[in-house]
Design a protein around this motif. Structure first.
Motif, PDB file in Angstrom:
ATOM      1  N   THR A  90      -1.069 -37.203 -93.143  1.00 54.81           N
ATOM      2  CA  THR A  90      -2.271 -38.737 -92.939  1.00 54.81           C
ATOM      3  C   THR A  90      -3.760 -38.829 -92.424  1.00 54.81           C
ATOM      4  OG1 THR A  90      -1.627 -40.546 -91.901  1.00 54.81           O
ATOM      5  CG2 THR A  90      -1.024 -40.508 -94.075  1.00 54.81           C
ATOM      6  N   ASP A  91      -3.675 -37.461 -91.732  1.00 62.67           N
ATOM      7  CA  ASP A  91      -4.825 -37.149 -90.741  1.00 62.67           C
ATOM      8  C   ASP A  91      -4.784 -35.700 -90.543  1.00 62.67           C
ATOM      9  OD1 ASP A  91      -6.787 -37.077 -89.614  1.00 62.67           O
ATOM     10  OD2 ASP A  91      -6.199 -38.251 -87.345  1.00 62.67           O
ATOM     11  N   PHE A  92      -5.888 -34.823 -89.881  1.00 65.69           N
ATOM     12  CA  PHE A  92      -6.097 -33.431 -89.860  1.00 65.69           C
ATOM     13  C   PHE A  92      -5.154 -32.934 -88.359  1.00 65.69           C
ATOM     14  CE2 PHE A  92      -9.907 -34.471 -91.744  1.00 65.69           C
ATOM     15  CZ  PHE A  92     -10.281 -33.203 -92.982  1.00 65.69           C
ATOM     16  N   PRO A  93      -4.305 -32.215 -88.698  1.00 64.65           N
ATOM     17  CA  PRO A  93      -3.315 -31.626 -87.504  1.00 64.65           C
ATOM     18  C   PRO A  93      -4.297 -30.716 -86.640  1.00 64.65           C
ATOM     19  CG  PRO A  93      -3.143 -30.223 -89.543  1.00 64.65           C
ATOM     20  CD  PRO A  93      -4.005 -31.797 -89.913  1.00 64.65           C
ATOM     21  N   PRO A  94      -3.890 -30.772 -85.450  1.00 66.52           N
ATOM     22  CA  PRO A  94      -4.414 -29.790 -84.659  1.00 66.52           C
ATOM     23  C   PRO A  94      -4.630 -28.219 -84.514  1.00 66.52           C
ATOM     24  CG  PRO A  94      -3.262 -30.617 -83.186  1.00 66.52           C
ATOM     25  CD  PRO A  94      -2.651 -31.288 -85.253  1.00 66.52           C
ATOM     26  N   THR A  95      -3.523 -27.952 -85.417  1.00 65.43           N
ATOM     27  CA  THR A  95      -3.783 -26.386 -85.629  1.00 65.43           C
ATOM     28  C   THR A  95      -4.637 -26.132 -87.027  1.00 65.43           C
ATOM     29  OG1 THR A  95      -1.597 -26.761 -87.606  1.00 65.43           O
ATOM     30  CG2 THR A  95      -1.413 -26.104 -85.355  1.00 65.43           C
ATOM     31  N   ASP A  96      -5.475 -27.252 -88.489  1.00 67.58           N
ATOM     32  CA  ASP A  96      -6.759 -27.196 -88.994  1.00 67.58           C
ATOM     33  C   ASP A  96      -7.913 -26.647 -88.410  1.00 67.58           C
ATOM     34  OD1 ASP A  96      -4.427 -27.319 -90.498  1.00 67.58           O
ATOM     35  OD2 ASP A  96      -4.812 -29.441 -91.213  1.00 67.58           O
ATOM     36  N   TYR A  97      -8.726 -26.011 -89.624  1.00 63.89           N
ATOM     37  CA  TYR A  97     -10.296 -25.942 -89.272  1.00 63.89           C
ATOM     38  C   TYR A  97     -10.780 -26.467 -90.120  1.00 63.89           C
ATOM     39  CZ  TYR A  97     -14.648 -23.928 -88.784  1.00 63.89           C
ATOM     40  OH  TYR A  97     -15.996 -23.859 -89.377  1.00 63.89           O
ATOM     41  N   ALA A  98     -11.119 -27.646 -90.283  1.00 67.88           N
ATOM     42  CA  ALA A  98     -11.727 -28.837 -91.424  1.00 67.88           C
ATOM     43  C   ALA A  98     -12.906 -27.756 -91.850  1.00 67.88           C
ATOM     44  CB  ALA A  98     -11.949 -30.368 -90.727  1.00 67.88           C
ATOM     45  N   GLY A  99     -13.432 -27.305 -90.700  1.00 69.03           N
ATOM     46  CA  GLY A  99     -15.022 -26.603 -91.650  1.00 69.03           C
ATOM     47  C   GLY A  99     -15.609 -27.740 -92.405  1.00 69.03           C
ATOM     48  N   VAL A 100     -15.984 -27.702 -93.357  1.00 71.18           N
ATOM     49  CA  VAL A 100     -16.688 -27.734 -94.472  1.00 71.18           C
ATOM     50  C   VAL A 100     -16.170 -29.390 -95.242  1.00 71.18           C
ATOM     51  CG1 VAL A 100     -17.727 -25.400 -95.156  1.00 71.18           C
ATOM     52  CG2 VAL A 100     -16.302 -25.943 -96.218  1.00 71.18           C
ATOM     53  N   VAL A 101     -14.478 -29.467 -94.841  1.00 76.32           N
ATOM     54  CA  VAL A 101     -13.833 -30.056 -95.616  1.00 76.32           C
ATOM     55  C   VAL A 101     -14.021 -31.504 -94.708  1.00 76.32           C
ATOM     56  CG1 VAL A 101     -11.350 -31.167 -96.561  1.00 76.32           C
ATOM     57  CG2 VAL A 101     -12.598 -28.412 -96.721  1.00 76.32           C
ATOM     58  N   LYS A 102     -14.849 -32.306 -95.147  1.00 76.97           N
ATOM     59  CA  LYS A 102     -14.717 -34.037 -94.667  1.00 76.97           C
ATOM     60  C   LYS A 102     -13.930 -34.967 -94.199  1.00 76.97           C
ATOM     61  CE  LYS A 102     -18.583 -31.838 -93.153  1.00 76.97           C
ATOM     62  NZ  LYS A 102     -18.407 -30.569 -91.808  1.00 76.97           N
ATOM     63  N   THR A 103     -12.726 -34.427 -95.410  1.00 74.29           N
ATOM     64  CA  THR A 103     -11.880 -35.765 -95.928  1.00 74.29           C
ATOM     65  C   THR A 103     -11.130 -35.442 -95.734  1.00 74.29           C
ATOM     66  OG1 THR A 103     -12.297 -35.834 -97.683  1.00 74.29           O
ATOM     67  CG2 THR A 103     -14.081 -36.978 -96.923  1.00 74.29           C
TER      68      THR A 103
END
Length: 714
Positions: A465-478
């Motif tokens: 339900t949330d971005f994990p620290p291993t991700d790089y969200a970048g242009v993805v905001k949700t």
């Protein structure tokens, strides 16, 4: 170097030498050779060398022993087949003589009037019609009872069968030819011996595809057939449970690659006497068996549900299950446990490369809850009349196989997986993948458990339900956008694995067939959602590289050198716009790539999904315009409606001991495939199709050459 399939020029000499040397083989040597032959009847040069060292025999002695053994098996199979055919011929002759005698004794009506001859002919026609109906009914019941281990009644024992058959026509087995009974099967379609030019491409008119099994009509089951299927399923459940419990007496370590396999002697002693899976005619085949255990991050009940739902099943194994469909759902009968669920399922399996033939099964899948938190799911081949499989696919019989699923704390499950399949090849697999398939790593339990573990990790990360620290969200905001991108990447992998079958294909040769398959081209007209509508050309090539799979995988994901081999970059560097990890290994991820903003590619983004596991990996990518990419990133659009046309790579480790395990896995089998859209739904010219086939062939050949040069594998 001697080939794994010895040429015929040395057969006579080898037979003579081996006949003389055989007298001097010790009982231990013969026993070891017999056991090795059961697992690998066609050892290659390195395997013969290794076996010779172990048994203190010369390579030629090993080679000639295997030649003679294959000849003996071939002669034995042919004798058994001849005996069965003679018996069948005698049966048909007796039936014909009986019918002729019956026709000769037909009397005219007593009136003997002018219409007597016409009435006699009418009566004869009625008798023939009635005889045909009875014969069809007898064949249908004989085939069904044969499948379930019951005795077959004679024609005289069935005087009450006067109605028309439940089915329009019947078949005693799979309606495909078995080809020759020889062990020396034909190779896969040989490659054209000329360079690829437009003049060699003759693609029009498009080949008419065989009607897929998924679109074939299946009649309702009779009560007798349902009862037989429940009995068959109960036997399969009992056998799978016995195989799991008899761990020490039934399972041994393979002397070739260390896999856990069934002891053929003990299996024959315990199970084959009561097996319903006995072919009436002996045919050359090989058995594949394996067992694996794995812990997965998925609740046991959810896992059971996925096994019983073919859509979820295909999604859980996107790189193995090409197609799946539930044909019949059977309710539990009174005499069987209420907690037993039974399905009749069609599945088509395919892996790795167009060089690997797909496998098709009609299986009974039964699920029984053994106790609280413990489920057993058993699969076994079953017979349905009038089912037409692909003509080139091997004839596969799934002997009782399955999984034991045990619920563990914290939403985890322990899975014990057993695969046991009997395969009769109509065409030998290509030499690049032959050892992998015959060794059991192709469709064995290891591939299923490795894929299951990886997909369960992906599903767990997908549901966050949330971005994990291993991700790089970048242009993805949700978080919705993250799920949309992960969903699209998963569908891209599934689509790419699906196109690998390339059932209707053209072959173009390259210089070295030993380490390269040449280029294969297929054409299809797409009308389904999720892919561009129109005529699509796909080209694929497989080759061997003297590098470990992980090194090849890291190279293909290296953004610093990507522009040197990927034509989508137009020679310009690419950057990472977003990255989402899909497994515990952070090398498994889905990313959005952004080429540098120069020229025509400034409005282009590339979606890429990749993974690496114990058996290999994939790197799959698809270009899309900025507008489509941001639709996926927004999370507001159903990812299944976004058209994608993936290209990419499939990486596999070479399973041969000489280059795989013994040398630290230093060899990689790499498949490269590209797709291009020729034209929209209203295509009308043949010139575009021919030019596109030439273009995609040139594209894939040049890309392979650039990659080999960059990896110093010239």
């Amino acid at each position: 170097m001697d080939s794994s399939h010895d040429d015929s020029s040395s057969d006579e000499e080898g037979t003579c030498m081996d006949a003389n040397n055989h007298r001097h083989h010790s009982s231990h040597q013969i026993q070891r050779l017999e056991a090795y032959f059961q697992e690998c009847p066609h050892p290659d040069d390195s395997q013969r060398r290794q076996l010779g060292k172990e048994l203190n025999l010369k390579r030629k002695q090993i080679k000639f022993w295997f030649q003679n053994k294959r000849t003996q098996v071939k002669i034995h199979n042919e004798k058994a087949e001849n005996i069965a055919l003679r018996a069948e011929n005698m049966k048909i002759r007796c039936e014909n003589e009986a019918m002729e005698e019956a026709l000769e004794t037909v009397l005219c009506p007593p009136c003997g009037g002018p219409h007597g001859k016409e009435e006699q002919l009418c009566n004869l026609q009625k008798l023939r019609t009635k005889n045909a109906i009875l014969k069809r009914e007898y064949e249908r019941l004989s085939s069904y009872l044969n499948m379930h281990g019951h005795s077959i009644p004679s024609v005289d024992a069935l005087p009450y069968l006067h109605g028309t058959s439940t089915y329009g026509s019947t078949s005693k087995g799979r309606p495909t030819s078995y080809g020759t009974s020889s062990n020396h099967l034909p190779e896969q379609s040989s490659l054209i011996r000329r360079p690829c030019t437009r003049e060699l491409i003759n693609i029009t008119p498009l080949p008419k595809p065989q009607k897929p099994v998924l679109l074939q009509h299946f009649q309702q089951l009779s009560q007798l057939e349902k009862m037989g299927m429940f009995e068959q399923a109960a036997k399969a459940v009992a056998e799978v449970m016995s195989l799991i419990q008899m761990e020490h007496s039934m399972w041994i370590k393979s002397t070739i690659d260390g896999r856990t396999i069934i002891d053929p002697g003990n299996y024959k002693r315990y199970f084959t006497k009561n097996s319903h899976l006995k072919s009436p005619i002996a045919r050359p085949c090989h058995h594949e068996s394996s067992k694996e255990d794995v812990m997965v991050q998925l609740d046991a009940r959810n896992l059971v549900d996925m096994f019983l739902n073919t859509e979820k099943w295909a999604r859980l194994f996107p790189t193995i299950v090409n197609e799946a469909k539930t044909i019949h759902v059977l309710d539990s009968m009174d005499q069987y446990p209420r907690r037993t669920f039974l399905r009749v399922i069609y599945e088509q399996l395919h892996i790795l490369s167009p060089l690997v033939p797909p496998r098709e099964f009609i299986i009974l899948r039964s699920c029984r809850q053994m106790e609280e938190g413990l489920w057993l799911i058993a699969d076994v081949s079953c017979h349905l009349p009038n089912v037409e499989f692909e003509s080139t696919a091997p004839i596969c019989i799934k002997r009782p196989s399955g999984v034991l699923i045990q619920a563990l704390p914290h939403g985890r499950s322990k899975v014990t997986w057993i695969e046991h399949v009997e395969v009769t090849d109509k065409v030998h697999p290509h030499q690049l993948y032959r050892d992998l398939l015959y060794g059991g790593f192709g469709y064995g339990a290891r591939r299923w458990t490795v894929t299951l573990e990886r997909m369960c990790e992906r599903l767990s990360l997908y549901s966050m339900t949330d971005f994990p620290p291993t991700d790089y969200a970048g242009v993805v905001k949700t978080i919705e956008g993250r799920r949309s991108v992960m969903n699209l990447g998963e569908r891209m992998l599934k689509n790419f694995a699906w196109i690998m079958k390339m059932s209707d294909k053209l072959d173009f040769s390259q210089h070295c067939e030993a380490n390269n398959s040449g280029v294969r081209i297929s054409v299809r007209k797409n009308t389904e959602a999720g892919q561009p509508t129109g005529l699509i050309v796909c080209a694929g090539s497989s080759l061997s590289l003297p590098l470990p799979p992980l090194q090849v995988y890291d190279f293909l994901r290296n953004l610093e050198v990507r522009h040197q081999w990927d034509v989508l970059c137009h020679g310009n560097p690419v950057t990472e716009a977003a990255r989402f990890v899909t497994g515990t290994d952070q090398k498994n991820n889905v990313t959005f790539l952004q080429p540098s903003s120069e020229g025509d590619n400034s409005e282009l983004m590339i979606l890429q999904d990749g993974f690496i596991d114990a058996l290999g990996g994939m790197v799959v990518y698809a270009p899309m315009d900025i507008k489509t990419a941001y639709s996926a990133i927004s999370g507001q659009v159903d990812p299944s409606t976004i058209p994608i046309l993936p290209s990419g790579f499939i990486i596999s480790r070479d399973s041969r001991p000489s280059v795989g395990e013994l040398n630290g896995g230093r060899m990689t089998l790499l498949t490269v495939a590209f797709q291009i859209l020729v034209s929209g739904p209203s295509y009308s010219t043949h010139l575009n199709l021919e030019e596109s086939a030439t273009t995609v062939n040139t594209l894939i050949s040049s890309t392979v050459q650039r990659i080999k040069a960059m990896l110093n594998c010239e």
